[in-house]
Structures are given as structure tokens and as C-alpha cells.
Design an enzyme around this catalytic site. Structure first.
Site, PDB file in Angstrom:
ATOM      1  N   SER A   1       0.820  11.613  -2.752  1.00 14.48           N
ATOM      2  CA  SER A   1       2.001  11.439  -3.488  1.00 14.48           C
ATOM      3  C   SER A   1       2.860  10.459  -3.456  1.00 14.48           C
ATOM      4  CB  SER A   1       2.767  12.864  -3.679  1.00 14.48           C
ATOM      5  OG  SER A   1       3.524  13.150  -4.570  1.00 14.48           O
TER       6      SER A   1
ATOM      7  N   ASP B   1      -0.592  -3.594  -4.148  1.00 16.73           N
ATOM      8  CA  ASP B   1      -0.419  -4.539  -5.220  1.00 16.73           C
ATOM      9  C   ASP B   1       0.304  -5.729  -5.278  1.00 16.73           C
ATOM     10  OD1 ASP B   1      -2.086  -2.575  -6.362  1.00 16.73           O
ATOM     11  OD2 ASP B   1      -0.635  -1.745  -7.784  1.00 16.73           O
TER      12      ASP B   1
ATOM     13  N   LYS C   1      -3.088  12.149  -5.086  1.00 19.47           N
ATOM     14  CA  LYS C   1      -2.305  12.977  -6.031  1.00 19.47           C
ATOM     15  C   LYS C   1      -1.623  12.330  -6.760  1.00 19.47           C
ATOM     16  CE  LYS C   1       1.581  16.442  -6.042  1.00 19.47           C
ATOM     17  NZ  LYS C   1       2.269  15.514  -6.821  1.00 19.47           N
TER      18      LYS C   1
END
Length: 546
Positions: A332, A343, A358
């Protein structure tokens, strides 16, 4: 040579009572034999199983009308996705405690055992610890309110009901009667009066340590700052009433990084292992400690298809080399953080092959007083680079050997999990390009693993697991016991220098030794390798937030 079905999920239901009794008999026989195989006598194994089944029977008798309603509503909610659920009032309260890391009471963790409420541990610094009487394994048998309140017998009561009697407002008094073994056999009845207080659950808060790593190419050891972040937490009520002084993971990590800056660390490892998540705002703010102002940390798309970007609003406090250490249980909010750092090329992600997966957002709707609440899935998370974290998680740049990589763990293994998808790719301004370094970093890591007793043992455990699992639908009890005995023998004899795969390192405590954490150690070695490759051995400048 009787057969035991290893996985009964697809097995047929018993045809009749006689067939069910036969199944139960075989299950009990296997459980008994397994305990004998671990070194218990048959009498000890029988007594252990009798206690377990008596406890199970007591728990069944304690099921209430509200429990049945909860079971039904949760079964209904789980048909939509694994994270929608109904919360009983006690569960809603416990969720708020988890998010704020604080509650009011005596400061003891409790468990239910054979009809007794048993003290598992005493919270350091809490009211019970300061009073000094209660100890682990004491059995609470009665609870009274106030200095003169009558003691209510709580034997065979539900744990949640006993907890409600013990918890209470700060400054109020609770009386406890408990049993303690006085001579190892007989139990002595003792009473204690404790004034309730606020308890900070410090075991789940962020912690920082500076570790020194020696390398032959440099006279001075490398100084690595390690941030252990077990959860994302925030005290919502205090944040509203006192915005300049409240408990939160963001504020704690910011303080730790400021200390690292003062101490002059060469790099930082952010340990997100076993971090199951928490508040979205905390994840976004915490990401901003490492990313440029204006960077999109996460994108959220709701059930209407509308997408909102959550951007960092502050300049970073730490600009140096960074490794994010993750495992299959990082979920999460920790995946939001790890995904953003990956990224932007801000951190090298090290650990299990991928995180939990999740990638959904839940809202909690409080129902009228006494009815609890409803947790519903309302949106999905997307990384800045467009990919959802749902099911696939965040993949590690440097994968370390782990049994987790081969077990059915994660969102994709849950029933009715939502599918993976992606948004159109956002325009990103990378922090750096880490790709050229990753092949060499991975090869150097593999070389160290081949020389590590820990990782050699992990690889051996993985191969043994895969061999046993291959095409196995059932197994003879004799075969299973032989495997248990072989495992027990190997565990006793061990291999010199081989650490157990579950070893974890917590901040050093002078009162008790800690086992070395091979995974954390390897992540620090990866960080030092990167530091040397990218700077020729010189430190990268790190800057204050302005």
C-alpha cells in the site's frame, strides 16, 4: 503410510458424518505425530492438543449475535474485493489506535489462552511498567474500576471484552487481580491498582541508526544511515488540535534525516520491510523528503474514472545516495513511496522480487454510535510512471534470495483482487539514471551472496521447498514426518556461521544481543558499491531543506 491431503481447497466435502469423522481422525493423528516428531512425548503432545481444542471450543461458545452479523457482512463485502469489509466498533477503535500509534490504558499487550487473559508483554514507559508489579505470563482473573470498585471475574470472557474493561481515560484508576506461578507450579493471587495513562506504541514508529561499514579501499569506514519505517502513522485528532506538535511518520523521518545530515552519513537505507501501509498523505509527504518540489508522487483514479495527481510541495531534505529495502509484505503506502523513488531514479530498490501489490484506496465510513464502520474500496493507486501497483507491486532492482519469492503471498493470491492496469505515461523529470549501474551492482551482490552462509542456506531452503512442492497433491504421513525430522535435525546441527533466514536487526540494545541482519547488510553493501561507482569513492553532497 496413510495419505494426508496437503491442500484441501479443492477437495470434496465429506459425504456424511462418518466420512467427516474419518477426516477429523486423520487430521488429529497427523497433528499428534507432528508434535511427537519435534521431541514431545506422546503425553505432552496429547495435552497440548487438548488445550488447543478446548480453547477453540471456548472461542466458539463466545460468538455473539454481532459476530455473526460481522461474518455475514464481511463475506458479502469480500465478494467485491479483498479490502472492503465491515468493522465492529472494537475493530474501528483498534484501527484508529494503529494509525495514531497511541491509546489510553495501562500499557500491556494481552492474549487469550485457555479461558484466561494473559499478559504477553509490558509496554516500556507505560503505566504498568512504571507501577512495576505486572509481568509477562501473569493471568488476569478480575478487573475493577476505581480504587474501591468491585472486582468483576473475567475468566472465560472474550479478550475484546476484557480489554474494554482495562482501557480507559487517562488519569482514571483500574484494579486488577491476577495469578502468577510462585514456585513454578502453584499460582499465587495478587492485586494491583494502576492509574491509566497515554501509551505511545513506539515499536511501530520510525527509528534511525547509523551503521559503519569497512571497506579495504578506504581508511575511514562508510557511515550509512538506516531508517526503519514499520508503518505510516499519524495522530489525526492531535494534528487538528495542535498542528505544530503531533505524532506522524513524516515528522519522525524528517527528524531522523536531519540528524543524519548533522552526523555526516555517506548514504541512507530506507527499510520498508513488513510495512503494511497507512495514510496516503503521510506517504506523499514522506516521499517529498527525497524528491524535488512539484514531483508527482502518486496518481489516484476513482470509480468515476477521474484522476488526481498528488504532488510533492516542498524541496527535499536529503539529496544523497539512497536504497529502498523492501519485501513481499511491503504494501500500500510503502509501495507508493518505493514506486515513486524507483520511477524517478531516486533510489535503488533492493529486496524480494516484488512488493505485495495492494494498489487500492479505501475509505472508512463511520456508522451511528455502536454500529462500527464500513471500509470500502473507492479508487486505485498509480505510480508516477503510469503503472498501477495493483497485483504486480514494485519490482526490485536488485533481487535477494528469499523463500517469499516462491510462496503464494501478495494481492494476486487473494480472492476477488482487482486487475492490474495503467494510465497514460506522465511526463517525468528523472532525478538520475540508475539503469547503467544496475547490472554491475547486481553482479557484485551475487558474488557476495555466493560467499555468504546466510544466502547459501536460503537458496538451499528454496530448492528444498520447490522440490517438495513440485506436483504434490497429497503426501503420506510417514513421508511428512520424515521431512519434519530431517528439518529438525538440520536446524539443531545447523551450519557454522549460517544465520536463520528470519533474523532481523533492530536498533542496538545494550541489554540483549541482536542477530546480524543479512538482508540489511547486503543493502548497505549495494549502496556503498553505487556510491563508489557514481562518485569515484567521494561523498555526494547533501543539502538542507530550504
Amino acid at each position: 503410510d496413510e495419505l494426508a491431503v496437503v491442500d484441501r481447497r479443492k477437495a470434496p466435502y465429506p459425504k456424511d458424518d462418518a466420512d467427516a469423522d474419518k477426516l477429523w481422525g486423520r487430521k488429529l493423528k497427523l497433528e499428534l505425530l507432528e508434535h511427537v516428531a519435534t521431541g514431545k512425548t506422546e503425553a505432552e503432545a496429547r495435552e497440548f492438543l487438548l488445550r488447543r481444542y478446548r480453547s477453540a471450543h471456548l472461542r466458539m461458545e463466545q460468538i455473539t449475535h454481532n459476530d455473526v452479523i460481522s461474518m455475514f457482512l464481511n463475506a458479502l463485502a469480500s465478494t467485491y474485493d479483498p479490502h472492503s469489509s465491515y468493522l465492529l466498533p472494537d475493530e474501528l477503535e483498534n484501527l484508529n489506535i494503529t494509525l495514531s500509534l497511541s491509546l489510553e490504558g495501562i500499557g500491556a499487550t494481552l492474549r487469550w489462552e485457555d479461558g484466561y487473559t494473559v499478559i504477553s508483554s509490558i509496554v516500556p514507559g507505560g503505566a504498568a511498567a512504571r507501577e512495576g508489579s505486572l509481568k509477562a505470563e501473569d493471568k488476569i482473573i478480575a478487573v475493577g474500576q476505581g480504587k474501591d470498585g468491585a472486582l468483576e471475574d473475567v475468566r472465560n470472557q472474550r479478550l475484546t471484552d476484557v480489554v474494554k474493561l482495562i482501557r480507559g481515560r487517562r488519569g482514571t484508576v483500574v484494579r486488577l487481580a491476577y495469578l502468577r506461578k510462585s514456585d513454578g507450579v502453584r499460582e499465587k493471587r495478587i492485586e494491583v491498582t494502576i492509574t491509566r495513562d497515554k501509551i505511545l506504541l513506539t515499536d511501530r514508529e520510525a527509528k534511525g541508526t547509523v551503521q559503519e561499514r569497512k571497506r579495504p579501499e578506504r581508511e575511514q569506514p562508510y557511515r550509512i544511515g538506516v531508517v526503519e519505517l514499520p508503518s505510516f502513522y499519524v495522530d489525526f485528532s492531535r494534528r487538528h488540535t495542535n498542528p505544530d506538535s503531533y505524532k506522524s511518520s513524516f515528522r519522525d523521518v524528517e527528524r531522523i534525516l536531519q540528524q543524519f545530515l548533522t552526523q555526516g552519513v555517506d548514504g541512507v537505507v530506507l527499510d520498508l520491510r513488513d510495512n503494511g501501509g497507512g495514510g496516503l498523505d503521510e506517504a506523499v509527504q514522506l516521499s517529498g523528503l527525497f524528491l524535488e518540489r512539484g514531483a508527482t508522487v502518486v496518481r489516484v483514479r476513482d470509480n468515476n474514472g477521474d484522476t488526481v495527481n498528488h504532488d510533492n510541495t516542498s524541496p527535499p531534505i536529503y539529496r544523497g545516495p539512497l536504497v529502498a529495502l523492501v519485501n513481499r509484505y511491503s504494501a500500500s503506502a510503502s509501495e507508493i513511496l518505493a514506486g515513486a523513488l524507483k520511477d524517478y531514479g531516486r533510489a535503488i530498490v533492493v529486496g524480494d522480487k516484488t512488493t505485495f501489490g495492494k494498489g487500492t484506496v479505501q475509505n472508512i465510513i463511520s456508522l451511528p454510535t455502536g454500529l462500527g464502520g464500513v471500509k470500502t474500496t473507492v479508487a486505485k493507486f498509480y505510480r508516477p510512471g503510469s503503472s498501477s501497483t495493483q497485483n504486480r507491486g514494485v519490482e526490485s532492482d536488485i533481487v535477494l534470495p528469499s523463500l517469499n519469492n516462491h510462496l503464494e503471498i501478495g494481492e494476486s493470491s487473494l480472492e476477488n483482487s482487482l486487475p492490474w492496469d495503467a494510465l497514460t505515461r506522465a511526463a517525468l523529470k528523472p532525478w538520475s539514471d540508475l539503469a547503467p549501474y544496475l547490472p554491475a551492482l547486481a553482479e557484485r551482490s551475487r558474488q557476495r551472496q555466493r560467499a555468504s552462509a546466510y544466502f547459501l542456506q536460503v537458496n538451499q531452503d528454496v530448492q528444498q521447498y520447490l522440490e517438495r512442492k513440485k506436483n504434490r497433491k497429497d503426501v503420506t504421513i510417514k513421508q511428512l514426518l520424515a521431512e519434519r525430522e530431517a528439518d529438525a535435525k538440520e536446524g539443531k546441527e545447523g551450519k557454522e556461521g549460517a544465520a536463520k533466514p528470519a533474523d532481523r536487526l533492530h536498533p542496538p540494545d545494550a541489554t540483549k544481543p541482536t542477530a546480524p541482519d543479512a538482508l540489511l547488510n547486503e543493502s548497505m553493501e549495494v549502496l556503498i558499491d553505487y556510491l563508489r561507482m557514481s562518485t569515484g569513492g567521494n561523498n555526494i553532497a547533501i543539502g538542507q531543506r530550504n
